[in-house]
Scaffold this active site. Sequence first.
Site, PDB file in Angstrom:
ATOM      1  N   LYS A   1       0.850  -1.186   0.000  1.00  0.00           N
ATOM      2  CA  LYS A   1       0.000   0.000   0.000  1.00  0.00           C
ATOM      3  C   LYS A   1       0.890   1.242   0.000  1.00  0.00           C
ATOM      4  CE  LYS A   1      -4.030  -1.903   2.411  1.00  0.00           C
ATOM      5  NZ  LYS A   1      -5.019  -1.791   1.310  1.00  0.00           N
TER       6      LYS A   1
ATOM      7  N   ARG B   1     -10.104 -11.840   1.997  1.00  0.00           N
ATOM      8  CA  ARG B   1     -10.928 -12.938   1.488  1.00  0.00           C
ATOM      9  C   ARG B   1     -10.234 -14.280   1.675  1.00  0.00           C
ATOM     10  NH1 ARG B   1     -11.147 -10.097  -4.256  1.00  0.00           N
ATOM     11  NH2 ARG B   1     -10.897  -8.339  -2.816  1.00  0.00           N
TER      12      ARG B   1
HETATM   13  N1  BES Z   1      -8.024  -3.862   4.087  1.00  0.00           N
HETATM   14  C1  BES Z   1      -8.228  -3.508   2.738  1.00  0.00           C
HETATM   15  C2  BES Z   1      -9.578  -2.811   2.505  1.00  0.00           C
HETATM   16  C3  BES Z   1      -9.741  -1.457   3.137  1.00  0.00           C
HETATM   17  C4  BES Z   1      -9.445  -0.312   2.425  1.00  0.00           C
HETATM   18  C5  BES Z   1     -10.211  -1.340   4.425  1.00  0.00           C
HETATM   19  C6  BES Z   1      -9.612   0.931   3.008  1.00  0.00           C
HETATM   20  C7  BES Z   1     -10.379  -0.089   5.011  1.00  0.00           C
HETATM   21  C8  BES Z   1     -10.088   1.048   4.306  1.00  0.00           C
HETATM   22  C9  BES Z   1      -8.189  -4.743   1.861  1.00  0.00           C
HETATM   23  O1  BES Z   1      -7.402  -5.786   2.300  1.00  0.00           O
HETATM   24  C10 BES Z   1      -7.632  -4.312   0.544  1.00  0.00           C
HETATM   25  O2  BES Z   1      -6.521  -3.908   0.504  1.00  0.00           O
HETATM   26  N2  BES Z   1      -8.459  -4.404  -0.489  1.00  0.00           N
HETATM   27  C11 BES Z   1      -8.089  -4.009  -1.794  1.00  0.00           C
HETATM   28  C12 BES Z   1      -8.461  -5.146  -2.699  1.00  0.00           C
HETATM   29  C13 BES Z   1      -7.922  -5.026  -4.079  1.00  0.00           C
HETATM   30  C14 BES Z   1      -6.435  -5.252  -4.095  1.00  0.00           C
HETATM   31  C15 BES Z   1      -8.606  -6.071  -4.927  1.00  0.00           C
HETATM   32  C16 BES Z   1      -8.866  -2.741  -2.139  1.00  0.00           C
HETATM   33  O3  BES Z   1     -10.062  -2.687  -1.810  1.00  0.00           O
HETATM   34  O4  BES Z   1      -8.291  -1.840  -2.687  1.00  0.00           O
HETATM   35 ZN    ZN Z   2      -5.350  -5.650   1.712  1.00  0.00          ZN
END
Ligand code: BES
Ligand code: ZN
Length: 509
Positions: A289, A363
């Site tokens: 990230k 997931r």
């Molecule tokens: N933990 C994140 C989702 C999230 C984002 C929670 C912002 C709280 C605030 C999750 O694990 C994630 O990174 N999801 C990605 C998925 C993508 C790579 C398919 C996302 O939603 O960007």
């Molecule tokens: Zn994530």
Amino acid sequence: MLIKKVASAVSIVAALGLSHSVMAETFSFGAKPHQAKSMVVFQSGKTLSSDLSRLDKLSNEQITKALSIAKFEGKNKEVVEILAPVGLDTDRLLIVGLGDSKELDAGQVNLIGAKINATLASSDDKNVQVFTQGISDNKSNASFAAQLAHGINLRAYKFDKYLSEKNPSEKNYYLSVQKPRLASENYNQLAAIEAGVFLARDLTSEVPTEMNPAHFAAAAKTLKKLGVKIKVLTPKQIKKMGMGALHAVGRGSTEGSRLVVAHWKGSDDAPIALIGKGITFDSGGYNVKTGSSIANMKSDMAGAAAVLGTIKAMALQKAPVNVVAVMGMAANMVSKTSVAPGDVIMTAEGKSVEILNTDAEGRLVLADSLWYARKNYSPKVMVDVATLTGSKIRAVGNRFSAIFSEDDELVKQLTLSGKTVDEALWRLPLAYGDALKSPIADLKNLGSSGPGASTAAMFLKEFTGDTKWAHLDIAGNALIKTDKGITQAGGTGYGVRLLSHWILNTQVK
Ligand code: BES
Ligand code: ZN
Ligand code: ZN
């Protein structure tokens, strides 16, 4: 004049087993008002209630004048504060608008309580008299007073572990009600739910180094003294049982993964299973990230915190329900042992998964946790709670969480509970599963098209078998940066009140 004695008041200290975050509000429900330095009176519309007219006469109509100057209309959450009111022997009088009190859900009353607590936060007065005599819910004002106390206390909580100046709120609230015993019984049940919310907030606000999967498992074990059965599986056991997805996500961290199970068996019914995403820190892994998106990722275990908090709420009130929480815990880190994009892993369900993006890790831990709940507990219904996708935030923002399910009745029940406690749900489509086809494995962990929140939900569906199931995506609801409503800045404990309400109102026969 006001009568000093609190008749048949029952005092409750609501701080039930908190690990930190000092909180010492007390509540007394009594039939007669108490002389206090702060007084709170409610008002629906412009016509003065009987309580307020009596005070108005004593104050030589200062109240009527102040309300007129403030253009007070008695609408919900309007507040007028009168300092040193004439003739009342009190420092401050808070007049709080209710709107139509018969239309207030519990969650709305909690918000009013929170507003009172926030307004009085800077005052040094320790004793607060709250007049609820004029308010009628169905039978008495008991549940109004109990929900008000609940809101006051939810707002009073502060995660102050790392602050050198703690400043805990320490007020004694006296609530005058027609039926003190009923009010305090109502509040006792809510105090158990509060303790569950506070546990979830403690866990979510804690910093990532102090809240890894092993710390979380240790926190779960503290519920043993309440009669909750706790089981913790180590990375070795997780691997041996074939839970390759949960194992893979924790592979890059020092502690590795844990599967934590907390079971409150308050009845012989088939269990309700609550499954929580427990990523104690989500760096994204090799799909790291960037920028601000990484800053709040200690809260990526808020789903696990919510389901554990709900178990605590049920156990503290010895609820006649059978509820098991299954929490998939891991820290999603970057290291030489981390899973790499392109890796294929095997889930316990027997479905192989191509990991295209290591940041879609929630997931993966949920897949094996859903399988584990089904195989070991044969639940009548499963609800998973997860800070799963940024896509959910883009779709519905943070005033709602998203619900996905094929079961209309289950969606209806959960949505109604959410509305009641002011944790609103919005249904999104459980569709676009074709976007998860992989040329090399049974599934891929990243949808190639379609809305991300939906493809994530469709991925989870692959691991639910024939069991009735709903998925709650609470991304954006877990942590707040500034004080708002019933929560000061920090972890919100979102989901505990919703799940507790749903379990207690739809599952108890
Ligand atoms: N933990 C994140 C989702 C999230 C984002 C929670 C912002 C709280 C605030 C999750 O694990 C994630 O990174 N999801 C990605 C998925 C993508 C790579 C398919 C996302 O939603 O960007
Ligand atoms: Zn994530
Ligand atoms: Zn995540």
